[in-house]
Design a protein around this motif. Structure first.
Motif, PDB file in Angstrom:
ATOM      1  N   GLU A  81      -1.894 -10.384  -4.638  1.00  0.00           N
ATOM      2  CA  GLU A  81      -2.215  -9.501  -3.508  1.00  0.00           C
ATOM      3  C   GLU A  81      -3.711  -9.541  -3.236  1.00  0.00           C
ATOM      4  OE1 GLU A  81      -1.055  -5.409  -3.863  1.00  0.00           O
ATOM      5  OE2 GLU A  81       1.074  -5.886  -3.657  1.00  0.00           O
TER       6      GLU A  81
ATOM      7  N   GLY B 289       0.421  -7.009   5.285  1.00  0.00           N
ATOM      8  CA  GLY B 289       1.816  -6.843   4.891  1.00  0.00           C
ATOM      9  C   GLY B 289       2.602  -8.140   4.827  1.00  0.00           C
TER      10      GLY B 289
ATOM     11  N   GLN C  35      -5.659  -1.922   7.321  1.00  0.00           N
ATOM     12  CA  GLN C  35      -4.948  -2.167   8.587  1.00  0.00           C
ATOM     13  C   GLN C  35      -5.787  -2.998   9.557  1.00  0.00           C
ATOM     14  OE1 GLN C  35      -3.589   1.435  10.382  1.00  0.00           O
ATOM     15  NE2 GLN C  35      -2.316   0.382  11.857  1.00  0.00           N
TER      16      GLN C  35
ATOM     17  N   LYS D 157      -2.754  -7.367   1.600  1.00  0.00           N
ATOM     18  CA  LYS D 157      -2.742  -5.908   1.448  1.00  0.00           C
ATOM     19  C   LYS D 157      -4.116  -5.344   1.791  1.00  0.00           C
ATOM     20  CE  LYS D 157       0.778  -4.022  -0.467  1.00  0.00           C
ATOM     21  NZ  LYS D 157       1.668  -3.103   0.189  1.00  0.00           N
TER      22      LYS D 157
END
Length: 111
Positions: free
Chosen positions: A86, A38, A15, A12
């Protein structure tokens, strides 16, 4: 009695940041993997009747890294058959179920 567990390690990060990880136990080396944002790297195992199962992961993000236990038999009560981790930009978060409820920050990245 033995139970079947699933461990999830999810990228996570912001980007376009890849997460590299290496996970293993005393019996199983899951290898080194690079996962995209992701992606959920996960595996299943059966906790033996001896209750001595231990898995760790070493996560790498750029110059940051951390190694930690993702499952220990004595923590089984914390994972309702799923341990969900995560990797985020500010650290590593945990939930004891999947889909996760509220995640709790457990670790900071090391540089």
């Amino acid at each position: 009695m033995t139970y079947d567990y699933t461990i999830h390690v999810l990228n996570k990060l912001p980007q376009n940041n890849k997460l590299r990880l290496h996970c293993a136990s005393g019996d199983d080396d899951l290898g080194t993997h690079t996962i995209d944002v992701g992606y959920d790297f996960h595996w299943h195992f059966c906790d033996g009747w001896t209750g001595r199962t231990l898995f760790f992961c070493h996560l790498y993000w750029g110059s940051k890294q951390i190694a930690f236990y993702v499952f220990r038999s004595k923590w089984a009560y914390r994972c309702w058959l799923d341990c969900y981790w995560e990797a985020r930009s500010d650290g590593i978060y945990f939930s004891g179920k999947n889909p996760p409820g509220a995640l709790e920050k457990k670790y900071d990245w090391h540089t």
